[in-house]
Enzyme design. Structure first.
Site, PDB file in Angstrom:
ATOM      1  N   CYS A 173       4.189  14.200 -25.529  1.00  0.00           N
ATOM      2  CA  CYS A 173       2.880  13.035 -26.088  1.00  0.00           C
ATOM      3  C   CYS A 173       3.072  12.334 -24.953  1.00  0.00           C
ATOM      4  CB  CYS A 173       4.032  11.574 -26.852  1.00  0.00           C
ATOM      5  SG  CYS A 173       5.004  12.826 -28.490  1.00  0.00           S
TER       6      CYS A 173
ATOM      7  N   ARG B 182      -3.051  13.833 -25.062  1.00  0.00           N
ATOM      8  CA  ARG B 182      -1.786  14.493 -25.835  1.00  0.00           C
ATOM      9  C   ARG B 182      -0.775  14.167 -26.413  1.00  0.00           C
ATOM     10  NH1 ARG B 182       1.765  15.853 -20.583  1.00  0.00           N
ATOM     11  NH2 ARG B 182       3.515  15.064 -21.343  1.00  0.00           N
TER      12      ARG B 182
ATOM     13  N   TRP C  32       2.870  12.335 -30.452  1.00  0.00           N
ATOM     14  CA  TRP C  32       2.150  14.188 -31.200  1.00  0.00           C
ATOM     15  C   TRP C  32       3.783  14.114 -32.213  1.00  0.00           C
ATOM     16  CZ3 TRP C  32      -1.853  16.705 -32.569  1.00  0.00           C
ATOM     17  CH2 TRP C  32      -1.619  17.741 -32.524  1.00  0.00           C
TER      18      TRP C  32
ATOM     19  N   ASN D   4       9.676  11.040 -24.174  1.00  0.00           N
ATOM     20  CA  ASN D   4       9.106  12.429 -24.899  1.00  0.00           C
ATOM     21  C   ASN D   4      10.244  13.491 -24.637  1.00  0.00           C
ATOM     22  OD1 ASN D   4       6.303  14.467 -25.185  1.00  0.00           O
ATOM     23  ND2 ASN D   4       6.125  14.437 -22.715  1.00  0.00           N
ATOM     24  N   GLY D   5       9.443  14.848 -26.616  1.00  0.00           N
ATOM     25  CA  GLY D   5      10.442  15.773 -25.933  1.00  0.00           C
ATOM     26  C   GLY D   5      10.828  15.778 -27.342  1.00  0.00           C
TER      27      GLY D   5
ATOM     28  N   GLU E 177      -6.567  40.212 -31.789  1.00  0.00           N
ATOM     29  CA  GLU E 177      -6.458  39.160 -31.095  1.00  0.00           C
ATOM     30  C   GLU E 177      -7.376  38.520 -29.870  1.00  0.00           C
ATOM     31  OE1 GLU E 177      -6.094  34.957 -30.188  1.00  0.00           O
ATOM     32  OE2 GLU E 177      -6.074  35.328 -31.725  1.00  0.00           O
TER      33      GLU E 177
ATOM     34  N   LYS F 236     -10.753  36.130 -28.567  1.00  0.00           N
ATOM     35  CA  LYS F 236     -10.531  35.856 -27.875  1.00  0.00           C
ATOM     36  C   LYS F 236     -11.846  35.665 -26.848  1.00  0.00           C
ATOM     37  CE  LYS F 236      -7.318  32.457 -28.291  1.00  0.00           C
ATOM     38  NZ  LYS F 236      -8.187  33.008 -29.681  1.00  0.00           N
TER      39      LYS F 236
ATOM     40  N   GLU G 102     -14.721  34.938 -28.849  1.00  0.00           N
ATOM     41  CA  GLU G 102     -15.482  33.361 -28.394  1.00  0.00           C
ATOM     42  C   GLU G 102     -16.171  32.815 -27.943  1.00  0.00           C
ATOM     43  OE1 GLU G 102     -12.002  30.774 -31.671  1.00  0.00           O
ATOM     44  OE2 GLU G 102     -11.088  32.710 -29.848  1.00  0.00           O
TER      45      GLU G 102
ATOM     46  N   HIS H 134     -13.143  57.961 -36.603  1.00  0.00           N
ATOM     47  CA  HIS H 134     -13.408  58.346 -38.472  1.00  0.00           C
ATOM     48  C   HIS H 134     -14.522  57.098 -37.846  1.00  0.00           C
ATOM     49  CE1 HIS H 134     -10.062  60.647 -40.057  1.00  0.00           C
ATOM     50  NE2 HIS H 134      -9.640  59.423 -39.347  1.00  0.00           N
TER      51      HIS H 134
ATOM     52  N   LYS I  35     -13.361  23.168 -33.506  1.00  0.00           N
ATOM     53  CA  LYS I  35     -11.292  23.122 -33.199  1.00  0.00           C
ATOM     54  C   LYS I  35     -10.639  23.095 -34.620  1.00  0.00           C
ATOM     55  CE  LYS I  35      -7.077  23.406 -30.759  1.00  0.00           C
ATOM     56  NZ  LYS I  35      -7.573  24.914 -30.470  1.00  0.00           N
TER      57      LYS I  35
END
Length: 634
Positions: A2, A27, A78, A104-105, A506, A510, A513, A529, A629
């Site tokens: 946050c 944030r 957040w 925050n936390g 993955e 990346k 993208e 193959h 996103k």
């Protein structure tokens, strides 16, 4: 993660707080709020669900009442505990609204603290973990200070400040978790208290005014001279001074401010060139945040699965189906393997975009796990709804608290990685794997498929992941050199076996993208193959060696690539270096990590490789073409 901002000085506090919150909105953006000490001496709190602009509109209606305030705190949230709402937004206050706190936390033991406070007569307004701090400080302040004459007013101001500091210091040992706190009290008109433990907090200094913020970006319109609080430090912040203390009250030596030369955009990114790079480097912290309160000395502690239908499904389900799209699907592939290996629970990983269209054989009592960073992925949401319509128990793994997928599911496991701004997912992916590993271990415990000692051992191994991620980040200079070569190529293959195949998928995603290079991932045994026909002199091949039981097989496949002129970059653990080195031209050596958990650590050099290749090619790293996103339409 946050955003926090605080101000004390001679200018109007409200515009400073709102400007700081706008700069911190990246944030957290599900709610925002401010608390100021009005001219009549009362603490006034205004907070709203939604973006900072919603809060700004609300406070404009009260601008006359708040315009004279010269001290205040603000927060953009957040959500981690309690859905986004006006009442759950920060700041939080005691019942009399004399103490205001932004946080925050995570306060891991907030449930026990809340229960104790309620037994002592406290009433809570929100569902958040943070509100307990205001009530605990209220108790710690004790009886009112008696009225005093003007002759001792200055001494009394100092006394009041120390009284608040002592009350905060008494509370801190009771808080388990991570926290940056800023606290104000109506009886201390020129004092803010700042506290840091495992979550950033900085002081800004400028003549006769002081600022507090979770990020330097909030301070740049007002000052570039900052003091960064260290873990275990608290500060008394007044308009023309700051005093630093340890948590037990010992005065620390003065620490002069340092001058920052970043521009505002760079400061928002923490000095990193792009959000993606910042988020790659945030992974050790994000992984640690995800685990807080979820691992005990004897094994996993998923409170969300302690009771209810999802808990029963975890123990009794005949199978599990994991549905996800894109990067989240690769995390689901790894989660599937862990559920089968540890919990002996038959599982499959399905693409959310395909799941509904094959008339899936879902039966009542099946466990369906929907994995999504945003919690809004349309295909994954549709798959979850279809599975639940057919009688499945729904479990969400998401980053966004209160998101649609999290609300739709019977229970949600939040990754708590903090906001991820770059379109290309990094820390959301590794924290998804981490949550799925804890889920698989809990399944092993409740299904009695693993001895208690073994469960405890794996819990300890999972707890090492944040530190191992930090070690993997040290590979960045080597990765940057390889990226300069890769940027001149047109194609790239990623290969691996077992969980290394999931990591290869993955890695190739990346790369394509954000670099727009053509990349493909294959199970290493599948090369002969068909795909081997595409390997010619100099073809880049990234080969993963983190699975000891399969490493020699992978080495044989890599030898086939070398025989046809391919250039192979091996990504291996230190223990498998001797297996990878003879068949690879280049090596990126990871710290040793148990094979089931290796994808978390292996992801980091692959993310860095994609990032630095994209930078070398000059692409828009954070906003790659044609991508968004959150994919909220099918």
């Amino acid at each position: 993660m946050c955003g926090i901002v605080g101000y004390v000085g001679q200018r109007r506090a409200l515009p400073v707080l709102l400007e700081g919150l706008k700069r911190l909105e990246y944030r957290g953006y599900d709610s925002a709020g401010v608390a100021v000490r009005a001219e009549n001496g009362t603490v006034v709190v205004e907070k709203r669900a939604g973006r900072v602009r919603v809060l700004e509109q609300a406070v404009q209606l009260q601008s006359g009442r708040l315009s004279g305030a010269r001290i205040g705190i603000g927060h953009t949230r957040w959500a981690t505990h309690g859905c986004p709402s006006d009442v759950n937004a920060h700041p939080h206050a005691d019942e009399a609204c004399r103490i205001a706190v932004v946080h925050n936390g995570i306060i891991e033991n907030h449930g026990r603290l809340r229960a104790e406070l309620i037994r002592r007569g406290h009433t809570f307004a929100s569902q958040t973990d943070s509100e307990v701090v205001a009530h605990l400080i209220e108790e710690g302040l004790g009886p009112e200070v008696p009225a005093v004459g003007a002759a001792v007013a200055e001494d009394m101001t100092l006394h009041t400040g120390r009284r608040l500091s002592r009350a905060v210091q008494a509370v801190l040992p009771r808080l388990h978790g991570s926290f940056a706190l800023v606290i104000m009290w109506d009886a201390a008109p020129e004092l803010l208290i700042g506290v840091r433990y495992q979550t950033p907090l900085v002081i800004g200094a400028s003549g006769g005014e002081r600022f507090l913020a979770s990020d330097i970006s909030a301070l740049l319109p007002f000052t570039r001279d900052v003091i960064v609080l260290r873990d275990g430090e608290m500060a008394e912040v007044r308009p023309d001074s700051q005093c630093l203390f340890t948590f037990d009250g010992a005065l620390l030596p003065d620490r002069p401010p340092r001058h920052v030369s970043w521009d505002a955009a760079a400061a928002e990114r923490g000095g990193f060139a792009h959000f993606m790079l910042k988020e790659i480097h945030e992974q050790p912290e994000a992984l640690a945040q995800t685990l807080r309160g979820r691992l005990g000395p004897d094994g996993p502690v998923l409170a969300e699965l302690a009771t209810g239908s999802a808990a029963a499904a975890l123990a009794e389900a005949r199978r599990a189906v994991l549905v996800a799209c894109g990067t989240a699907h690769h995390a689901a592939v790894i989660g599937r393997a862990l559920l089968e290996a540890w919990a002996h629970l038959p599982a499959e990983a399905d693409l959310g975009s395909e799941f509904r269209y094959r008339d899936p054989l879902i039966t009542p009592g099946d466990l369906v796990v929907a994995v999504s960073q945003s919690g809004e992925t349309a295909d994954t949401l549709a798959a979850l709804r279809e599975a639940m319509r057919r009688g499945a128990i729904g479990l969400a793994v998401a980053n966004a608290v209160g998101s649609t997928i999290a609300r739709q599911a019977d229970v949600a496991l939040y990754t708590m990685a903090g906001p991820e701004i770059s379109v290309c997912s990094t820390k959301a992916y590794t924290t998804q794997i981490e949550v799925l590993s804890v889920l698989a271990l809990q399944a092993a415990a409740v299904r009695c498929t693993m001895p208690a000692a073994e469960i405890a051992r794996w819990a300890a191994e999972i707890a090492r992941l944040p530190g191992l991620a930090r070690e993997a980040l040290a590979l960045e200079p080597e990765v940057r050199a390889l990226a300069a070569w890769l940027a001149a190529q047109q194609h790239c293959f990623f290969i691996g076996r077992g969980l290394d195949w999931a990591s290869a998928m993955e890695g190739q995603l990346k790369l394509k993208e954000i670099t727009y290079l053509h990349a493909e991932a294959y199970a290493a045994g599948e090369l002969k193959h068909g795909p081997l026909a595409l390997v010619t002199e100099g073809t880049p091949v990234i080969a993963l060696f983190t699975q000891a039981a399969l490493a020699e097989k992978t080495a044989s496949n890599v030898a086939e690539v070398r025989a046809r002129g391919g250039r192979v970059v091996g990504v291996c653990t230190h223990a498998l270096r001797e297996t990878a080195d003879p068949v690879c031209q280049d090596l990126l050596v990871l710290p040793d990590v148990p094979a089931p958990l290796a994808p978390v650590v292996a992801a980091i050099p692959l993310q860095l490789l994609a990032y630095h290749t994209a930078v070398a090619l000059g692409t828009d790293v954070d906003k790659p073409r044609n991508l968004a996103k959150s994919v909220t339409v099918e």
